[in-house]
Motif scaffolding. Structure first.
Motif, PDB file in Angstrom:
ATOM      1  N   THR A  17       0.816  -1.180   0.072  1.00 55.70           N
ATOM      2  CA  THR A  17      -0.013   0.136   0.081  1.00 55.70           C
ATOM      3  C   THR A  17       0.895   1.274   0.055  1.00 55.70           C
ATOM      4  N   THR A  18       2.005   1.341   0.887  1.00 55.46           N
ATOM      5  CA  THR A  18       2.803   2.386   1.005  1.00 55.46           C
ATOM      6  C   THR A  18       3.367   2.595  -0.590  1.00 55.46           C
ATOM      7  N   SER A  19       4.001   1.499  -0.898  1.00 52.38           N
ATOM      8  CA  SER A  19       4.604   1.662  -2.185  1.00 52.38           C
ATOM      9  C   SER A  19       3.792   2.051  -3.349  1.00 52.38           C
ATOM     10  N   THR A  20       2.521   1.828  -3.569  1.00 52.68           N
ATOM     11  CA  THR A  20       1.387   2.087  -4.630  1.00 52.68           C
ATOM     12  C   THR A  20       1.219   3.636  -4.417  1.00 52.68           C
ATOM     13  N   LEU A  21       1.111   4.257  -3.259  1.00 49.79           N
ATOM     14  CA  LEU A  21       0.684   5.304  -2.884  1.00 49.79           C
ATOM     15  C   LEU A  21       1.957   6.411  -3.352  1.00 49.79           C
ATOM     16  N   ASN A  22       2.980   5.982  -2.670  1.00 51.19           N
ATOM     17  CA  ASN A  22       4.195   6.876  -2.876  1.00 51.19           C
ATOM     18  C   ASN A  22       4.816   6.918  -4.544  1.00 51.19           C
TER      19      ASN A  22
END
Length: 260
Positions: A17-22
């Motif tokens: 999730t963090t990677s998708t967002l950033n």
């Protein structure tokens, strides 16, 4: 066609999730128009973008469950200008059972995206659930590229065999699917274990590149608490720089794959 990039790993805790967002925020910084799709029933990406799931008119669950609902009805803006979202909802957990008797259920997402071509985006990015199920198969059938976020931990390496077996089976349905590399996350560069695990990953998968490593940082959680990306929260931090490098790598890699 618009590249569809899934951040895919059936193991939880790999910072999908963090990677998708950033990475999405970094692509927007590069002038790209991005559509993010939250396909995790936990709706973590949706909530990370400050969206109240209890107030949604439509979510990705409705998109998959209702054959007549157009993709455009589920898209909403986010507080990151240039990034739109198809949000998730806890109801998505019921989708596997509801799709059980649907003809070509594994193509439902691909069908909705294909009907909407040409999409008004430069990239579609997908946050995936920590599981191998009908939602995961839908993602693999619809995607053109996979990025595998991976924590440098022995357990992370143990699940890769099943992941790649699934990818190879799905390639019969989606021959265009390409794994473009591993995205090391939560990397403590002074940790000998992290160094050893990344070396082992390279040895076991010599044909798959490692994207720039994302350092371990509490700042990512802080940015999510503020309903924004780390690039907006701490634009000059080392973790923001790492996500910018990862986004540049993904663009370059997708460009090279597209011309093969």
């Amino acid at each position: 066609m618009t590249p569809i990039v899934a951040f895919f790993n059936q193991k939880g805790g790999t910072a999908k999730t963090t990677s998708t967002l950033n990475v999405g925020a970094a692509l927007v910084e590069r002038g790209r128009r991005v559509l993010a799709i939250d396909l995790d029933p936990q709706a973590s990406l949706t909530m990370a973008l400050g969206i109240d799931v209890s107030r949604l008119d439509f979510s990705v669950y409705d998109l998959l469950a209702d054959e007549r609902l157009p993709l455009s009805s589920t898209v909403m803006p986010t507080n990151i200008t240039g990034m739109n979202l198809i949000p998730s909802h806890p109801d998505l957990a019921a989708a596997e059972l509801e799709l059980l008797n649907v003809i070509e259920r594994e193509r439902r997402l691909d069908d909705k995206l294909s009907r909407s071509q040409p999409l008004p985006y430069d990239y579609v990015i997908i946050d995936c659930p920590p599981a191998l199920n009908i939602l995961s198969i839908n993602i693999l059938v619809a995607s053109s590229a996979l990025v595998i976020p991976i924590e440098p931990h022995p357990l992370s390496l143990m699940v890769l065999k099943r992941l790649f077996e699934t990818v190879e089976r799905v390639k019969r349905l989606n021959p265009r699917l390409e794994v473009i590399g591993f995205l090391p996350t939560k990397v403590h560069h002074s940790s000998r274990l992290a160094v050893d695990m990344l070396e082992t990953l390279t040895e076991r998968f010599p044909n798959l590149p490692l994207l720039p490593s994302i350092p371990l940082s509490v700042k990512s959680a802080e940015s999510i608490a503020e309903s924004t990306s780390i690039l907006q929260y701490m634009p000059h931090s080392s973790i923001s720089a790492a996500y910018r490098e990862a986004a540049a790598f993904i663009e370059q890699r997708i460009g090279s794959v597209a011309h093969v």
